[in-house]
Design an enzyme around this catalytic site. Structure first.
Site, PDB file in Angstrom:
ATOM      1  CB  CYS A 130      -3.082  -5.827   0.941  1.00 41.13           C
ATOM      2  SG  CYS A 130      -1.750  -6.974   0.557  1.00 41.13           S
ATOM      3  CG  HIS A 133      -2.085  -5.201   7.190  1.00 39.26           C
ATOM      4  ND1 HIS A 133      -1.511  -6.095   8.063  1.00 39.26           N
ATOM      5  CD2 HIS A 133      -1.225  -4.151   7.125  1.00 39.26           C
ATOM      6  CE1 HIS A 133      -0.352  -5.603   8.502  1.00 39.26           C
ATOM      7  NE2 HIS A 133      -0.164  -4.426   7.938  1.00 39.26           N
ATOM      8  CD  GLU A 134      -1.132  -1.437   4.691  1.00 38.12           C
ATOM      9  OE1 GLU A 134      -0.970  -0.599   5.610  1.00 38.12           O
ATOM     10  OE2 GLU A 134      -0.259  -2.283   4.421  1.00 38.12           O
ATOM     11  CB  ILE A 135      -8.785  -0.249   6.111  1.00 38.77           C
ATOM     12  CG1 ILE A 135      -8.763   0.236   4.650  1.00 38.77           C
ATOM     13  CG2 ILE A 135      -9.975   0.343   6.860  1.00 38.77           C
ATOM     14  CD1 ILE A 135      -9.900  -0.279   3.785  1.00 38.77           C
ATOM     15  CG  LEU A 138      -5.717   4.174   6.993  1.00 42.73           C
ATOM     16  CD1 LEU A 138      -6.651   4.387   5.811  1.00 42.73           C
ATOM     17  CD2 LEU A 138      -4.642   5.240   7.039  1.00 42.73           C
TER      18      LEU A 138
END
Length: 166
Positions: A130, A133-135, A138
């Site tokens: 997770c 994926h989120e970084i 960004l």
């Protein structure tokens, strides 16, 4: 204040890198609240401000339903294990589509909390996937960029078909 809508693929803002947060103030707390509310409404494990069209380096993660949400401001991966793990990934910006993605099995992340305090965290398993994926989001790397060309094209076609049926 009205909730900020999620942006959907192929919105070009999903491919733009987010700007670092410099001020740890009420505006940042409001943004974190908005991202958390959108995360909960979408029943997602993680969400960035970029998913709301706001180019600031903020992630909210809640990989365990009902668990506490963690806010990561200006997160960066500072260590990745050579061991790999594969998990199914998708995005609130491309609902209904998921594919297996291979990533580092364990990572170490450096970030700030909402008070501006520097923190570091080790993560493995689903939490590590997770965070990566989120970084990526960004950094302007939408998750399908991690797929082979064939799987990426298949995912885009599947999403177009789902949107046409809606």
């Amino acid at each position: 204040m009205a909730a900020r809508p999620l942006i959907l693929y192929p919105d070009p803002r999903l491919d733009l890198p987010s700007e670092p947060v410099g001020a740890f103030d009420a505006d940042l707390r409001d943004l974190a609240r908005d991202v958390t509310e959108a995360l909960d409404a979408a029943a997602a494990a993680g969400l960035t401000a970029a998913h709301l069209g706001v180019r600031r380096r903020l992630v909210v993660l809640r990989p365990e339903p009902g668990g506490a949400a963690t806010v990561y401001v200006n997160p960066e991966i500072v260590e990745r294990s050579p061991e790999r793990a594969t998990a199914r990934e998708g995005s609130v910006s491309m609902p209904g589509v998921s594919e297996p993605v291979e990533r580092a099995a364990t990572i170490r992340v450096r970030f700030h909390d909402l008070d501006g305090i520097a923190r570091e965290e080790a993560a493995d398993g689903f939490r590590a996937a997770c965070l990566q994926h989120e970084i990526d989001q960004l950094d302007g790397v939408f998750w399908i960029a991690r797929l082979s060309r064939v799987r990426r094209e298949r995912a885009v076609k599947r999403f177009a078909k789902l949107r046409a049926q809606a």
